[in-house]
Design a protein around this motif. Structure first.
Motif, mmCIF file in Angstrom:
data_model
loop_
_atom_site.group_PDB
_atom_site.id
_atom_site.type_symbol
_atom_site.label_atom_id
_atom_site.label_comp_id
_atom_site.label_asym_id
_atom_site.label_seq_id
_atom_site.Cartn_x
_atom_site.Cartn_y
_atom_site.Cartn_z
ATOM 1 N N UNK A 556 41.261 44.754 29.468
ATOM 2 C CA UNK A 556 42.263 44.517 30.492
ATOM 3 C C UNK A 556 41.608 44.736 31.839
ATOM 4 N N UNK A 557 42.183 44.118 32.859
ATOM 5 C CA UNK A 557 41.572 44.221 34.178
ATOM 6 C C UNK A 557 41.372 45.683 34.590
ATOM 7 N N UNK A 561 37.690 46.854 35.784
ATOM 8 C CA UNK A 561 37.378 47.339 37.131
ATOM 9 C C UNK A 561 37.509 48.857 37.237
ATOM 10 N N UNK A 565 45.142 48.169 38.593
ATOM 11 C CA UNK A 565 45.510 47.085 39.489
ATOM 12 C C UNK A 565 46.925 47.288 40.017
ATOM 13 N N UNK A 566 47.090 47.138 41.329
ATOM 14 C CA UNK A 566 48.413 47.249 41.930
ATOM 15 C C UNK A 566 48.963 45.846 42.192
ATOM 16 N N UNK A 567 50.187 45.775 42.707
ATOM 17 C CA UNK A 567 50.863 44.477 42.774
ATOM 18 C C UNK A 567 50.150 43.465 43.641
ATOM 19 N N UNK A 568 49.359 43.904 44.624
ATOM 20 C CA UNK A 568 48.695 42.950 45.510
ATOM 21 C C UNK A 568 47.266 42.642 45.067
ATOM 22 N N UNK A 569 46.877 43.118 43.879
ATOM 23 C CA UNK A 569 45.533 42.827 43.390
ATOM 24 C C UNK A 569 44.491 43.853 43.812
ATOM 25 N N UNK A 571 43.173 47.999 43.848
ATOM 26 C CA UNK A 571 43.132 48.985 42.769
ATOM 27 C C UNK A 571 43.369 50.384 43.302
ATOM 28 N N UNK A 616 38.314 45.146 45.268
ATOM 29 C CA UNK A 616 37.277 45.201 44.218
ATOM 30 C C UNK A 616 35.915 45.547 44.806
ATOM 31 N N UNK A 815 34.029 39.871 45.414
ATOM 32 C CA UNK A 815 35.294 39.125 45.365
ATOM 33 C C UNK A 815 35.049 37.652 45.015
ATOM 34 N N UNK A 823 39.242 38.889 50.336
ATOM 35 C CA UNK A 823 40.448 38.105 50.030
ATOM 36 C C UNK A 823 41.416 38.195 51.219
ATOM 37 N N UNK B 40 41.019 29.639 46.746
ATOM 38 C CA UNK B 40 40.326 30.483 45.765
ATOM 39 C C UNK B 40 40.431 29.805 44.402
ATOM 40 N N UNK B 67 44.631 36.862 41.690
ATOM 41 C CA UNK B 67 44.133 37.737 40.626
ATOM 42 C C UNK B 67 43.775 37.036 39.319
ATOM 43 N N UNK B 72 42.674 38.001 31.029
ATOM 44 C CA UNK B 72 41.988 37.821 29.744
ATOM 45 C C UNK B 72 42.221 36.393 29.273
ATOM 46 N N UNK B 86 48.597 40.701 36.045
ATOM 47 C CA UNK B 86 49.730 41.433 36.616
ATOM 48 C C UNK B 86 50.893 41.542 35.640
#
Lengths: 863, 121
Positions: A556-557, A561, A565-569, A571, A616, A815, A823, B40, B67, B72, B86
């Motif tokens: 998983x992400x 990383x 991960x938070x809502x805006x991408x 961490x 990131x 990124x 980003x 992107x 994102x 995955x 997300x």
């Protein structure tokens, strides 16, 4: 309800006299119901020195349980519910005219509604000598303390009374090491529940266990003994020598208070109540064993609970009525299974019976059916109660019997007719302890319960005596499969295996990569379910660096990383602060990093610090600085050990009895990095005040004077669950051994994303099974579990440290593959002196402003 | 894929990176800077499939963040998909369709030529 009435309700003072199981249940029910109307004031008065405890399991006091284990509530719970309470506060006076009561401490308490839940007391037959020392009863924890003290100076014990409670008491005396006798006035044991044939077999079985049973004996007098302390002289001129005498000759309602103050009584005692549990005074209710309904006293807890519920609802103005209760029971007495259903004695006119007896194996079964052989009326089961549930359902729901009813109890020589759960009506009671019907179970599934554990939590079914476990599972499974919820446990479309099966495959076939597993046991290309699951199992079994090339794409992400991960991408960054102990220098270092990278900073519930808003590309430099300052990864991103929360313990605290901080740090360092089906949290408290809230953790440890008490499978979060007490007063080494094994067993057998609480709820055999696997090593597994844990502990690495020294892994933290720009969609605004992600509207506003400034010329041109 | 029809709109094959920059069974992200906007693009490398490389917009229209390349990859039935990191919805890498909600992401033609990864943008 009219507004007038509403006002009355709001001012109500409800006073409960008696804090036994039923009195407590009433308080619990009313406390729940009044959430909509918190102005109701509840006061509970207990004549005993403690609050409510579990009398049904009283005999376990002699097999190691403490008064605290038996407790059904405590002061804290009542305070949280906003319930006033007093112990040692026997009520001695009721002033019905002024609606007041007086306690023995001369305190006057006003009531609007008075609940009498005074219970019952043991009946002691008027035998001369009954008041001498070492002549005791079996009812309260104080009684048990007396019995224990007397047993220490006794060799032989006699229980007078061969009913259900008498046999329980005999069991207790045996457990205390006494040569035990049971004396019964009637010609058989348990005469209320079972017939003569069953009684005969029960006697044989109990005598085989070393307890002498004397039936048809009336005790005339208790005299000084020749060899023992006393001598029981029977009316047939025989005698029995004993040191201790325990009376268990039935119960009598504790009704003298009601009698003295003019409430209507039954001829032979008991406070008369109507279907709403009101006495002859409409403002006074009586519930439980002190109440007489339809000229009957119910000596079981389930009908008492029912009365409590009815009374609470009635007070709240809701419709409810008590309409009697089924007195069928199933229990294990000294290891002997006994079941009694309905009309066990075939007293119904025209009733017919079928009997099966297998003397060599000690099994006796009888069913009582109606004269036309279509309905079940009752049953007696001794030695084997496996048919109890289905026989009970036949009777309770008046289901038509099969053509040859005897097949229901005959050994399975041919096809035994099974009672399909489909045949049960919606109002069939599945769990009689909590009065849960088949309909309740179905509606809990309608409302979203999707595992057996969910159903238990929502309905409370099977959480009382547990007798309905198998039936509950049948009803729930049937319901799940009828709505297409497959009961099979395939993890996803790519693997037709459960997590546990995959764990075994990886282990046995020594599989080291996902591709190997997919090629040999799966299909397709995998997905976000089977890939992280396999990664977790590979990590549990082989403990490789999780970002090693073959595993990289499985994570998983958060694992990729090494952050959340938070809502805006962006961490969050959480370094480990073992046990919540941190030096000022490290705290400063944390602050400096947060300040330098402008991270939003918050203290977590797990006693550490969370830094939010890292892009990131910022993660590697942030972690380099943290590692240089002596930190390591906190695994906040992993399905793994998170934190071990601790209180300050005996080093500083005036009340602490063990060094909880040192233990917490040792445990956190031992298990850090362990990958599991879900996250794991620990708590260690230095004394019973429990400041670390350990009982709400997967592994909870509470210090005692002699060592540690270990609680397992607790949970806070969405469905709070108190941990189960797993072991008492154990030393450091035993504690660590048990935790090693419990965690590895969970890692091995848990389902994907299954917390330990749900794992426990779904475990067949529950706590006792887990104890047998870990403490008694019933599966011969603990050596293996310990070796596996040792291997994992031995190969621990800080994943951030490994990542920072691997240029290949660091490539992921760019990124863009073709640009070093950040980003542009990640935008922060300030709030309370820190950053937070901008909302969509704020982003639009900010962007147009930037465009205006930088591209002012161009926009003008276009316009 | 009808490259001619698309190339009619001033698009061309743009070299993004080397194949060694790709990560097997996972994604990387490219920034495409065009005159009025930045784009992107998430590029996934699935060597065990027919197409080998897949390129889609990196913006998750449901989570509203860039994102998707960190999701995955795998399959749902016959569709090759990425699962959003997300909220886990699946997006088909060949059509851009979200399998759970009525949303689409942009799909870009992608190819490997002589150890280089190219996008048609």
């Amino acid at each position: 309800m009219s507004s007038n009435n509403q006002q009355l309700v709001e001012k109500q003072k409800v006073v409960v006299v008696g804090n036994g199981m039923v009195g407590h249940h009433f308080v619990e029910q009313l406390a729940q119901l009044r959430t909509a109307n918190p102005a109701i004031e509840i006061t509970v008065l207990s004549a005993e020195s403690r609050l409510a405890y579990d009398r049904v399991h009283l005999s376990e006091y002699f097999s190691g349980k403490t008064a605290a284990d038996l407790a059904m509530t405590d002061e804290k719970t009542y305070q949280e519910w906003g319930v006033k309470f007093q112990t040692d506060a026997k009520v001695i006076y009721i002033d019905r005219a002024n609606k007041q009561i007086v306690t023995k401490n001369d305190e006057v308490i006003e009531y609007d509604k008075l609940i009498l839940a005074t219970g019952s007391y043991p009946f002691v037959p008027p035998i001369p000598g009954k008041d001498r020392d070492h002549c005791l009863v079996y009812r309260t924890i104080d009684d048990l303390d007396d019995i224990q003290a007397s047993a220490k100076v006794s060799k032989v014990g006699v229980v007078i009374g061969g009913g259900l409670l008498g046999l329980e008491a005999a069991n207790a005396l045996t457990a205390l090491g006494l040569k035990t006798h049971v004396v019964e006035f009637a010609p058989q044991l348990m005469g209320v529940q079972i017939d003569a044939g069953g009684g005969r077999l029960l006697k044989e079985k109990i005598e085989a266990l070393g307890v002498q049973v004397h039936t048809s004996k009336a005790t005339r007098i208790i005299e000084d003994g020749d060899e023992c302390r006393y001598k029981l002289c029977f009316s047939d001129d025989t005698v029995l020598e004993t040191d201790l005498i325990l009376f268990s000759a039935g119960i009598r309602p504790y009704d003298n208070l009601a009698k003295s103050f003019g409430l209507e009584m039954g001829e032979r005692g008991g406070i008369v109540i109507n279907n709403q549990c009101q006495t002859s005074d409409e403002n006074i209710y009586a519930i439980g064993e002190c109440a007489l309904w339809n000229n009957f006293i119910f000596g079981l807890v389930a009908p008492g609970y029912n009365m409590a519920k009815v009374a609470a609802k009635h007070i709240m103005g809701e419709q409810a009525s008590f309409t009697g209760a089924d007195m069928s029971t199933k229990l294990k007495l000294m290891g002997v299974e006994v079941g009694s259903i309905g009309d066990a004695h075939a007293k119904t006119t025209g009733a017919l019976t079928y009997t099966y007896e297998n003397q060599p194996e000690g099994i006796y079964k009888k069913i009582v059916v109606s004269s036309d052989k279509t309905k079940m009326l009752g049953a007696v089961l001794i030695g084997d109660t496996s048919e109890y549930d289905s026989l009970l359902q036949y009777m309770l729901n008046a289901i038509d019997l099969p053509a040859s009813p005897e097949a229901l109890i005959l050994p399975s020589s041919g096809e035994k007719p099974t009672l399909g759960v489909d045949a049960l009506p919606d109002n069939a009671i599945i769990c009689s302890c909590h009065n849960v019907t088949k309909g309740d179970i179905i509606s809990s599934i309608d409302q979203g319960a999707c595992t057996l554990g969910d159903v238990k939590t929502c309905t409370k079914a099977s959480t009382g005596c547990g007798g309905c476990t198998a039936l509950l599972k049948n009803v729930a499974d049937k319901e799940f499969s009828s709505r297409g919820v497959e009961v099979k446990k395939d993890i996803c479309e790519h693997f037709a295996y459960s997590r546990r099966e995959i764990f075994d495959i990886v282990n046995v076939e020594k599989i080291k990569t996902f591709d190997e597993l997919l090629a040999s046991h799966g299909k397709g290309h995998g997905c976000e379910v089977c890939k992280p699951l396999t990664a977790s199992i590979l990590a549990s079994v082989w403990n490789d660096y999780i970002l090693k090339k073959p595993h990289l794409s499985l994570q998983d992400t958060n694992d990729t990383y090494l952050g959340n991960m938070q809502k805006d991408g962006t961490y969050s960054v959480v370094p480990r602060v073992a046990g919540g102990e941190i030096t000022p220098d490290k705290l400063i270092a944390l602050g400096q990093v947060a300040k330098k990278y402008k991270l939003y900073t918050k203290i977590t519930g797990g006693q550490r610090v969370d830094l939010f808003g890292a892009r990131v590309e910022e993660l590697p430099p942030i972690w380099q600085e943290l590692i240089d300052a002596g930190f390591e990864t906190g695994h906040a991103y992993g399905k793994s050990l998170r934190t071990v929360k601790s209180c300050v313990g005996s080093i500083w605290c005036r009340f602490g009895v063990q060094d909880s901080v040192a233990m917490a740090i040792a445990l956190e360092n031992r298990y850090k990095g362990l990958r599991a089906p879900h996250k794991i949290k620990f708590g260690v408290s230095g004394c019973t005040r429990e400041c670390a809230e350990a009982q709400s953790k997967d592994i909870g440890i509470i210090a005692t004077e002699k060592g540690w008490n270990l609680y397992v499978c607790g949970n806070g979060g969405m469905k709070p669950r108190h941990g189960d007490l797993f072991a008492i007063d154990i030393d450091d080494e035993t504690l660590v051994n048990y935790i090693d094994c419990i965690l590895m067993f969970y890692v091995r057998t848990g389902d994907r994303l299954q917390r330990t609480s749900v794992w426990m709820d779904n475990m067949e055999g529950g706590l006792a099974y887990l104890q047998s696997v870990i403490i008694e090593d019933s599966l011969k597994l603990t050596d293996y579990l310990q070796a596996q844990m040792a291997a994992i502990i031995g190969t621990y690495q800080c994943e951030w440290k490994t990542t920072l020294s691997d240029p290949e892994a660091l490539k992921r933290f760019k990124p863009f593959v073709n640009s070093s720009k950040p980003d542009s969609n990640i935008i922060f605004v300030q709030e309370r002196d820190q950053i937070r992600p901008a909302t969509t509207d704020e982003k639009i506003a900010q962007r147009s402003q930037t465009v205006k400034i930088t591209n002012a010329g161009k926009i003008a041109e276009e316009a | 894929m009808s490259e001619q029809t698309i190339s009619a709109k001033n698009k061309h094959w743009l070299t993004i990176c080397q194949t060694s920059d790709l990560i097997k069974d996972s994604g990387i992200c490219a920034l495409i800077e065009q005159e009025f906007e930045e784009k992107q693009v998430a590029i996934f490398h699935l060597p065990n499939t027919e197409k080998q490389v897949y390129a889609v917009g990196n913006y998750d229209p449901i989570g509203q963040a860039n994102v998707l390349y960190r999701g995955i990859v795998g399959s749902v039935g016959d569709d090759i998909v990425v699962s959003s990191p997300l909220y886990k919805q699946h997006f088909c890498l060949t059509t851009g369709k979200c399998l759970q909600e009525d949303k689409y992401i942009e799909v870009f033609p992608a190819r490997i030529i002589d150890d280089y990864v190219q996008l048609f943008v």
